[in-house]
Design a protein around this motif. Structure first.
Motif, PDB file in Angstrom:
ATOM      1  N   ALA A  61      42.630  45.433  40.461  1.00 25.42           N
ATOM      2  CA  ALA A  61      42.114  45.557  41.829  1.00 25.42           C
ATOM      3  C   ALA A  61      41.525  44.233  42.301  1.00 25.42           C
ATOM      4  O   ALA A  61      41.754  43.798  43.438  1.00 25.42           O
ATOM      5  N   LEU A  62      40.771  43.559  41.419  1.00 24.68           N
ATOM      6  CA  LEU A  62      40.197  42.266  41.769  1.00 24.68           C
ATOM      7  C   LEU A  62      41.299  41.235  42.009  1.00 24.68           C
ATOM      8  O   LEU A  62      41.212  40.437  42.953  1.00 24.68           O
ATOM      9  N   ALA A  63      42.334  41.255  41.204  1.00 25.37           N
ATOM     10  CA  ALA A  63      43.447  40.325  41.395  1.00 25.37           C
ATOM     11  C   ALA A  63      44.095  40.535  42.763  1.00 25.37           C
ATOM     12  O   ALA A  63      44.430  39.567  43.452  1.00 25.37           O
ATOM     13  N   TYR A  64      44.259  41.781  43.165  1.00 33.21           N
ATOM     14  CA  TYR A  64      44.848  42.076  44.470  1.00 33.21           C
ATOM     15  C   TYR A  64      43.976  41.526  45.601  1.00 33.21           C
ATOM     16  O   TYR A  64      44.463  40.857  46.512  1.00 33.21           O
ATOM     17  N   VAL A  65      42.688  41.804  45.535  1.00 35.89           N
ATOM     18  CA  VAL A  65      41.762  41.366  46.589  1.00 35.89           C
ATOM     19  C   VAL A  65      41.676  39.844  46.642  1.00 35.89           C
ATOM     20  O   VAL A  65      41.752  39.241  47.717  1.00 35.89           O
ATOM     21  N   THR A  66      41.516  39.208  45.498  1.00 35.53           N
ATOM     22  CA  THR A  66      41.357  37.754  45.507  1.00 35.53           C
ATOM     23  C   THR A  66      42.653  37.048  45.872  1.00 35.53           C
ATOM     24  O   THR A  66      42.620  35.983  46.490  1.00 35.53           O
ATOM     25  N   HIS A  67      43.786  37.641  45.534  1.00 36.73           N
ATOM     26  CA  HIS A  67      45.059  37.045  45.953  1.00 36.73           C
ATOM     27  C   HIS A  67      45.199  37.113  47.471  1.00 36.73           C
ATOM     28  O   HIS A  67      45.636  36.143  48.102  1.00 36.73           O
ATOM     29  N   ALA A  68      44.786  38.230  48.052  1.00 36.49           N
ATOM     30  CA  ALA A  68      44.820  38.365  49.513  1.00 36.49           C
ATOM     31  C   ALA A  68      43.913  37.330  50.181  1.00 36.49           C
ATOM     32  O   ALA A  68      44.205  36.853  51.283  1.00 36.49           O
ATOM     33  N   GLU A  69      42.814  36.972  49.524  1.00 42.85           N
ATOM     34  CA  GLU A  69      41.886  35.965  50.054  1.00 42.85           C
ATOM     35  C   GLU A  69      42.315  34.546  49.681  1.00 42.85           C
ATOM     36  O   GLU A  69      41.741  33.579  50.172  1.00 42.85           O
ATOM     37  N   ASP A  70      43.302  34.424  48.787  1.00 44.30           N
ATOM     38  CA  ASP A  70      43.777  33.136  48.292  1.00 44.30           C
ATOM     39  C   ASP A  70      42.637  32.325  47.673  1.00 44.30           C
ATOM     40  O   ASP A  70      42.508  31.125  47.872  1.00 44.30           O
ATOM     41  N   HIS A  71      41.799  33.037  46.909  1.00 39.22           N
ATOM     42  CA  HIS A  71      40.684  32.392  46.222  1.00 39.22           C
ATOM     43  C   HIS A  71      40.483  33.128  44.894  1.00 39.22           C
ATOM     44  O   HIS A  71      39.977  34.243  44.873  1.00 39.22           O
ATOM     45  N   HIS A  72      40.901  32.514  43.822  1.00 41.72           N
ATOM     46  CA  HIS A  72      41.029  33.201  42.540  1.00 41.72           C
ATOM     47  C   HIS A  72      39.936  32.803  41.552  1.00 41.72           C
ATOM     48  O   HIS A  72      39.644  31.617  41.396  1.00 41.72           O
ATOM     49  N   PRO A  73      39.381  33.790  40.850  1.00 47.01           N
ATOM     50  CA  PRO A  73      38.340  33.497  39.854  1.00 47.01           C
ATOM     51  C   PRO A  73      38.936  33.136  38.499  1.00 47.01           C
ATOM     52  O   PRO A  73      40.115  33.381  38.232  1.00 47.01           O
ATOM     53  N   GLU A  74      38.102  32.603  37.669  1.00 43.82           N
ATOM     54  CA  GLU A  74      38.400  32.491  36.246  1.00 43.82           C
ATOM     55  C   GLU A  74      37.929  33.813  35.650  1.00 43.82           C
ATOM     56  O   GLU A  74      36.785  34.222  35.883  1.00 43.82           O
ATOM     57  N   LEU A  75      38.785  34.487  34.903  1.00 48.66           N
ATOM     58  CA  LEU A  75      38.426  35.777  34.319  1.00 48.66           C
ATOM     59  C   LEU A  75      38.523  35.718  32.797  1.00 48.66           C
ATOM     60  O   LEU A  75      39.467  35.158  32.256  1.00 48.66           O
ATOM     61  N   THR A  76      37.547  36.332  32.140  1.00 43.91           N
ATOM     62  CA  THR A  76      37.596  36.583  30.710  1.00 43.91           C
ATOM     63  C   THR A  76      37.577  38.094  30.556  1.00 43.91           C
ATOM     64  O   THR A  76      36.640  38.752  31.024  1.00 43.91           O
ATOM     65  N   VAL A  77      38.622  38.640  29.925  1.00 39.70           N
ATOM     66  CA  VAL A  77      38.783  40.096  29.831  1.00 39.70           C
ATOM     67  C   VAL A  77      38.782  40.520  28.376  1.00 39.70           C
ATOM     68  O   VAL A  77      39.515  39.969  27.557  1.00 39.70           O
ATOM     69  N   THR A  78      37.930  41.497  28.053  1.00 39.35           N
ATOM     70  CA  THR A  78      37.910  42.098  26.723  1.00 39.35           C
ATOM     71  C   THR A  78      38.008  43.615  26.883  1.00 39.35           C
ATOM     72  O   THR A  78      38.231  44.116  27.980  1.00 39.35           O
ATOM     73  N   TYR A  79      37.839  44.326  25.807  1.00 37.64           N
ATOM     74  CA  TYR A  79      38.035  45.779  25.807  1.00 37.64           C
ATOM     75  C   TYR A  79      37.263  46.485  26.914  1.00 37.64           C
ATOM     76  O   TYR A  79      37.819  47.306  27.643  1.00 37.64           O
ATOM     77  N   ASN A  80      35.979  46.216  27.052  1.00 32.92           N
ATOM     78  CA  ASN A  80      35.182  46.969  28.018  1.00 32.92           C
ATOM     79  C   ASN A  80      34.371  46.079  28.962  1.00 32.92           C
ATOM     80  O   ASN A  80      33.369  46.497  29.516  1.00 32.92           O
ATOM     81  N   ARG A  81      34.820  44.846  29.129  1.00 34.02           N
ATOM     82  CA  ARG A  81      34.099  43.987  30.066  1.00 34.02           C
ATOM     83  C   ARG A  81      35.022  42.925  30.635  1.00 34.02           C
ATOM     84  O   ARG A  81      36.054  42.588  30.058  1.00 34.02           O
ATOM     85  N   CYS A  82      34.596  42.423  31.766  1.00 32.60           N
ATOM     86  CA  CYS A  82      35.282  41.328  32.433  1.00 32.60           C
ATOM     87  C   CYS A  82      34.206  40.384  32.952  1.00 32.60           C
ATOM     88  O   CYS A  82      33.255  40.827  33.604  1.00 32.60           O
ATOM     89  N   VAL A  83      34.337  39.110  32.647  1.00 36.17           N
ATOM     90  CA  VAL A  83      33.433  38.107  33.188  1.00 36.17           C
ATOM     91  C   VAL A  83      34.217  37.334  34.244  1.00 36.17           C
ATOM     92  O   VAL A  83      35.308  36.817  33.965  1.00 36.17           O
ATOM     93  N   ALA A  84      33.672  37.306  35.455  1.00 35.33           N
ATOM     94  CA  ALA A  84      34.290  36.569  36.560  1.00 35.33           C
ATOM     95  C   ALA A  84      33.463  35.328  36.847  1.00 35.33           C
ATOM     96  O   ALA A  84      32.231  35.393  36.888  1.00 35.33           O
ATOM     97  N   ARG A  85      34.150  34.217  37.021  1.00 38.15           N
ATOM     98  CA  ARG A  85      33.502  32.942  37.359  1.00 38.15           C
ATOM     99  C   ARG A  85      34.203  32.364  38.585  1.00 38.15           C
ATOM    100  O   ARG A  85      35.421  32.155  38.562  1.00 38.15           O
ATOM    101  N   TYR A  86      33.429  32.139  39.618  1.00 39.45           N
ATOM    102  CA  TYR A  86      33.971  31.556  40.841  1.00 39.45           C
ATOM    103  C   TYR A  86      33.443  30.147  41.052  1.00 39.45           C
ATOM    104  O   TYR A  86      32.259  29.874  40.832  1.00 39.45           O
ATOM    105  N   ASP A  87      34.329  29.285  41.482  1.00 41.97           N
ATOM    106  CA  ASP A  87      33.985  27.994  42.048  1.00 41.97           C
ATOM    107  C   ASP A  87      35.190  27.570  42.891  1.00 41.97           C
ATOM    108  O   ASP A  87      36.225  28.220  42.877  1.00 41.97           O
TER     109      ASP A  87
END
Length: 116
Positions: A61-87
Motif C-alpha cells: 500500500a505504501l509503495a502504491y501511494v509513494t509511487h503516485a507521489e513520485d517520492h519513494h522511501p528507503e524501506l527495511t522490511v522484516t517479518y513484523n515490521r517495516c522501517v521507512a526513511r525519507y529524504d
C-alpha cells in the motif's frame, strides 16, 4: 504556506524540490508527526505489525501511494515490521536533505498505518 496539522500534510501532493528545509522548519513539521523522528538527516519511523502478511500488505500500500507521489522511501522490511526513511536526493544541489515531500509522504504513511 502554513501547515497546521498532519491532516493538512496528508492532503498535499509532492512536487519537484530543489531547496532543502532548514533545521527549524524540519523540526516544526516533524512535531506534527509524533511517530516519526529526525535521524541522520532523514525522517524515520518504525511500523510494527502482527505478522509478515500484514507487513507486506502495508509495504504494498505504501509503495502504491509513494509511487503516485513520485517520492519513494528507503524501506527495511522484516517479518513484523517495516522501517521507512525519507529524504530528498534532489535538494541541496544533489547533496540531499529534507523537503516538504518527505513530510507529505510520512503523513500519508501514517494514514495507511491507521487503517491497517
Amino acid at each position: 504556506m502554513t501547515i497546521l496539522d498532519a491532516q493538512h500534510l496528508q492532503a498535499l501532493h509532492c512536487s519537484p524540490a530543489k531547496d532543502a528545509l532548514d533545521g527549524e522548519e524540519a523540526r516544526r513539521l516533524a512535531a506534527l508527526l509524533p511517530h516519526w523522528r529526525l535521524e541522520n538527516g532523514k525522517l524515520v519511523r518504525e511500523f510494527r505489525f502482527a505478522d509478515y502478511y500484514e507487513t507486506l500488505a502495508f509495504v504494498n500500500a505504501l509503495a502504491y501511494v509513494t509511487h503516485a507521489e513520485d517520492h519513494h522511501p528507503e524501506l527495511t522490511v522484516t517479518y513484523n515490521r517495516c522501517v521507512a526513511r525519507y529524504d530528498t536526493h534532489s535538494v541541496n544541489q544533489g547533496q540531499g536533505g529534507l523537503s516538504l515531500n518527505d513530510f507529505i509522504c510520512a503523513a500519508k504513511a501514517d494514514a495507511l498505518a491507521e487503517r491497517a
